[in-house]
Design an enzyme around this catalytic site. Structure first.
Site, PDB file in Angstrom:
ATOM      1  CB  SER A  14      51.177  59.072  42.474  1.00 49.67           C
ATOM      2  OG  SER A  14      52.306  58.912  41.640  1.00 49.67           O
ATOM      3  CB  SER A  16      55.246  59.532  39.752  1.00 47.13           C
ATOM      4  OG  SER A  16      55.095  58.161  39.552  1.00 47.13           O
ATOM      5  CB  THR A  62      49.487  54.857  38.296  1.00 49.18           C
ATOM      6  OG1 THR A  62      49.458  53.794  39.256  1.00 49.18           O
ATOM      7  CG2 THR A  62      48.753  56.061  38.841  1.00 49.18           C
ATOM      8  CE  LYS A  66      50.622  50.831  35.948  1.00 44.64           C
ATOM      9  NZ  LYS A  66      51.592  49.972  36.632  1.00 44.64           N
ATOM     10  CG  ASN A  87      55.116  52.051  33.245  1.00 52.34           C
ATOM     11  OD1 ASN A  87      55.516  52.106  32.090  1.00 52.34           O
ATOM     12  ND2 ASN A  87      55.906  51.805  34.263  1.00 52.34           N
ATOM     13  CG  ASP A 102      55.507  48.760  36.110  1.00 55.50           C
ATOM     14  OD1 ASP A 102      56.097  49.699  36.688  1.00 55.50           O
ATOM     15  OD2 ASP A 102      54.265  48.690  36.017  1.00 55.50           O
ATOM     16  CG  ASN A 152      47.225  34.584  40.621  1.00 55.67           C
ATOM     17  OD1 ASN A 152      47.771  35.360  41.409  1.00 55.67           O
ATOM     18  ND2 ASN A 152      46.074  34.883  40.034  1.00 55.67           N
ATOM     19  NE  ARG A 153      43.348  35.619  45.787  1.00 51.38           N
ATOM     20  CZ  ARG A 153      43.102  36.805  46.315  1.00 51.38           C
ATOM     21  NH1 ARG A 153      43.082  36.957  47.629  1.00 51.38           N
ATOM     22  NH2 ARG A 153      42.876  37.841  45.552  1.00 51.38           N
ATOM     23  NE  ARG A 157      44.419  38.817  37.296  1.00 49.00           N
ATOM     24  CZ  ARG A 157      44.478  39.761  38.220  1.00 49.00           C
ATOM     25  NH1 ARG A 157      44.265  39.461  39.486  1.00 49.00           N
ATOM     26  NH2 ARG A 157      44.733  40.999  37.883  1.00 49.00           N
TER      27      ARG A 157
HETATM   28  P1  NAP Z   1      46.830  43.559  40.525  1.00 46.35           P
HETATM   29  O1  NAP Z   1      46.932  43.646  39.043  1.00 46.35           O
HETATM   30  O2  NAP Z   1      45.584  43.946  41.204  1.00 46.35           O
HETATM   31  O3  NAP Z   1      47.173  42.020  40.931  1.00 46.35           O
HETATM   32  C1  NAP Z   1      47.145  41.612  42.266  1.00 46.35           C
HETATM   33  C2  NAP Z   1      47.709  40.187  42.369  1.00 46.35           C
HETATM   34  O4  NAP Z   1      47.823  39.869  43.768  1.00 46.35           O
HETATM   35  C3  NAP Z   1      46.796  39.113  41.780  1.00 46.35           C
HETATM   36  O5  NAP Z   1      47.619  38.082  41.256  1.00 46.35           O
HETATM   37  C4  NAP Z   1      45.995  38.614  43.003  1.00 46.35           C
HETATM   38  O6  NAP Z   1      45.571  37.291  42.891  1.00 46.35           O
HETATM   39  C5  NAP Z   1      47.091  38.670  44.060  1.00 46.35           C
HETATM   40  N1  NAP Z   1      46.584  38.776  45.434  1.00 46.35           N
HETATM   41  C6  NAP Z   1      45.988  39.849  46.023  1.00 46.35           C
HETATM   42  N2  NAP Z   1      45.720  39.585  47.321  1.00 46.35           N
HETATM   43  C7  NAP Z   1      46.151  38.310  47.543  1.00 46.35           C
HETATM   44  C8  NAP Z   1      46.140  37.454  48.690  1.00 46.35           C
HETATM   45  N3  NAP Z   1      45.661  37.854  49.852  1.00 46.35           N
HETATM   46  N4  NAP Z   1      46.654  36.215  48.563  1.00 46.35           N
HETATM   47  C9  NAP Z   1      47.155  35.784  47.395  1.00 46.35           C
HETATM   48  N5  NAP Z   1      47.194  36.547  46.272  1.00 46.35           N
HETATM   49  C10 NAP Z   1      46.703  37.795  46.352  1.00 46.35           C
HETATM   50  O7  NAP Z   1      47.998  44.410  41.225  1.00 46.35           O
HETATM   51  P2  NAP Z   1      49.437  44.828  40.625  1.00 46.35           P
HETATM   52  O8  NAP Z   1      49.303  46.097  39.881  1.00 46.35           O
HETATM   53  O9  NAP Z   1      50.024  43.648  39.950  1.00 46.35           O
HETATM   54  O10 NAP Z   1      50.231  45.182  41.980  1.00 46.35           O
HETATM   55  C11 NAP Z   1      50.555  44.200  42.925  1.00 46.35           C
HETATM   56  C12 NAP Z   1      51.410  44.824  44.032  1.00 46.35           C
HETATM   57  O11 NAP Z   1      52.654  45.245  43.498  1.00 46.35           O
HETATM   58  C13 NAP Z   1      50.802  46.070  44.695  1.00 46.35           C
HETATM   59  O12 NAP Z   1      51.050  46.008  46.073  1.00 46.35           O
HETATM   60  C14 NAP Z   1      51.577  47.220  44.086  1.00 46.35           C
HETATM   61  O13 NAP Z   1      51.699  48.324  44.973  1.00 46.35           O
HETATM   62  C15 NAP Z   1      52.935  46.575  43.873  1.00 46.35           C
HETATM   63  N6  NAP Z   1      53.703  47.202  42.768  1.00 46.35           N
HETATM   64  C16 NAP Z   1      54.955  47.650  43.036  1.00 46.35           C
HETATM   65  C17 NAP Z   1      55.698  48.225  42.030  1.00 46.35           C
HETATM   66  C18 NAP Z   1      57.093  48.744  42.309  1.00 46.35           C
HETATM   67  O14 NAP Z   1      57.575  49.551  41.524  1.00 46.35           O
HETATM   68  N7  NAP Z   1      57.736  48.302  43.368  1.00 46.35           N
HETATM   69  C19 NAP Z   1      55.159  48.335  40.726  1.00 46.35           C
HETATM   70  C20 NAP Z   1      53.862  47.846  40.487  1.00 46.35           C
HETATM   71  C21 NAP Z   1      53.143  47.278  41.523  1.00 46.35           C
HETATM   72  P3  NAP Z   1      44.139  36.927  42.194  1.00 46.35           P
HETATM   73  O15 NAP Z   1      44.353  37.022  40.721  1.00 46.35           O
HETATM   74  O16 NAP Z   1      43.892  35.527  42.646  1.00 46.35           O
HETATM   75  O17 NAP Z   1      43.138  37.920  42.718  1.00 46.35           O
END
Ligand code: NAP
Length: 280
Positions: A14, A16, A62, A66, A87, A102, A152-153, A157
């Site tokens: 983290s 944070s 986190t 969540k 969050n 977020d 989305n893949r 979802r």
């Molecule tokens: P999550 O709930 O696990 O969702 C992941 C998403 O990514 C799903 O839609 C998944 O698709 C898709 N995905 C994963 N691998 C993929 C691939 N190879 N090809 C296509 N789609 C793929 O994760 P999350 O919490 O939303 O976080 C997503 C990303 O955002 C992470 O890297 C996280 O570190 C980042 N993030 C950044 C911030 C910031 O403040 N900048 C805040 C939150 C999150 P499926 O549904 O098809 O599996």
């Protein structure tokens, strides 16, 4: 002494504590901010203990807590209720109040970098339908973009996201991103694609996305992702994920310590230095 913490499992990754401790020092506040590893089975007890600890003002939440934390909170903000995820938990009079910052963090970061944008005139494509995509879609929908697509893949979802949030958006499979009929002003990567250490990478074919003006990546490690580099080669403006990370933390700091803080260039440089150390 006001105390706060981030909870997750695991929690060692983290950022944070680095962000909040920077602000504590910058504004001369004698508070504490720590990270606490909480196993899923212990979440309810931990929240109960902290909300009854008079020194504790709140928690950041986190992965993977969540959604479960949203069920445990005594009260929820409107967006936390719609998202079913928090969050940020603030404690007041032994009441746990859950919020989700977020999505608004993303919007703030975008407005800071591109103050000229007019969201109601934009066609927006969100790539991903996970937790982060959901909160961004909800915040963006409040500005009523001209059109919003959720790619989305797993198409189911994306359909569920639109249905659950009751937003005006079209869910599509990621293969449709290349569809020559569609054009977007803004494309947001809300998946881990491009993140350091993620092996399952695939890159956008920016040459064949019509009319794209801005590509925003919410991945912040590395600071400039491969997709951002590819977009810039096609003269598309880019935005990285660091701003979102910092802007989602700012309202949490205000809730914990009662001080409105700025996302300064000093903080950005400080965090960027930490990120580059981890990238190596
Ligand atoms: P999550 O709930 O696990 O969702 C992941 C998403 O990514 C799903 O839609 C998944 O698709 C898709 N995905 C994963 N691998 C993929 C691939 N190879 N090809 C296509 N789609 C793929 O994760 P999350 O919490 O939303 O976080 C997503 C990303 O955002 C992470 O890297 C996280 O570190 C980042 N993030 C950044 C911030 C910031 O403040 N900048 C805040 C939150 C999150 P499926 O549904 O098809 O599996």
């Amino acid at each position: 002494m006001k105390k706060a913490a981030v909870i997750g499992f695991p929690i060692s990754h983290s950022w944070s504590p680095i962000i909040h401790n920077y602000w504590l020092k910058e504004y001369g506040i004698s508070g504490e901010y720590e990270k606490i590893e909480v196993e899923p089975g212990s979440l309810e007890d931990l929240i109960f203990d902290k909300k009854n600890d008079n020194e504790f003002t709140g928690l950041n939440v986190t992965i993977p807590h969540k959604e479960h934390a949203a069920k445990i909170c005594d009260q929820l903000s409107e967006n936390a209720r719609k998202l079913g995820a928090v969050n940020l938990i603030t404690f007041k009079n032994n009441i746990a109040y859950g919020n989700n910052t977020d999505g608004d963090g993303f919007i703030e970061s975008m407005k800071e970098t591109f103050p000229e944008i007019v969201i109601p005139k934009m066609k927006v494509a969100i790539f991903g339908a996970g937790g982060a995509a959901k909160s961004i879609a909800l915040s963006l929908s409040e500005y009523k973009p001209e059109k919003m697509f959720i790619f989305n893949r797993n198409i189911v979802r994306a359909i569920e996201l639109v249905k659950k949030l009751k937003i005006a958006a079209e869910p599509l499979h990621i293969d449709k991103l290349k569809d020559a009929e569609r054009s977007f002003d803004l494309l947001i990567n809300a998946t881990p694609i491009g993140m350091a250490g993620v092996s399952d990478q695939s890159y956008f074919d920016f040459k064949n996305i019509k009319g794209l003006n801005i590509f925003a990546d919410i991945v912040y490690n590395p600071k400039k992702t491969k997709n951002m580099i590819l977009a810039e080669e096609q003269n598309i403006k880019t935005l990285g994920g660091l701003g979102m990370l910092l802007y989602q933390a700012a309202p949490a700091f205000e809730a914990f310590y009662g001080k409105k803080v700025k996302v300064s260039s000093g903080l950005r440089n400080y965090i960027a230095k930490h990120i580059s150390r981890i990238e190596k």
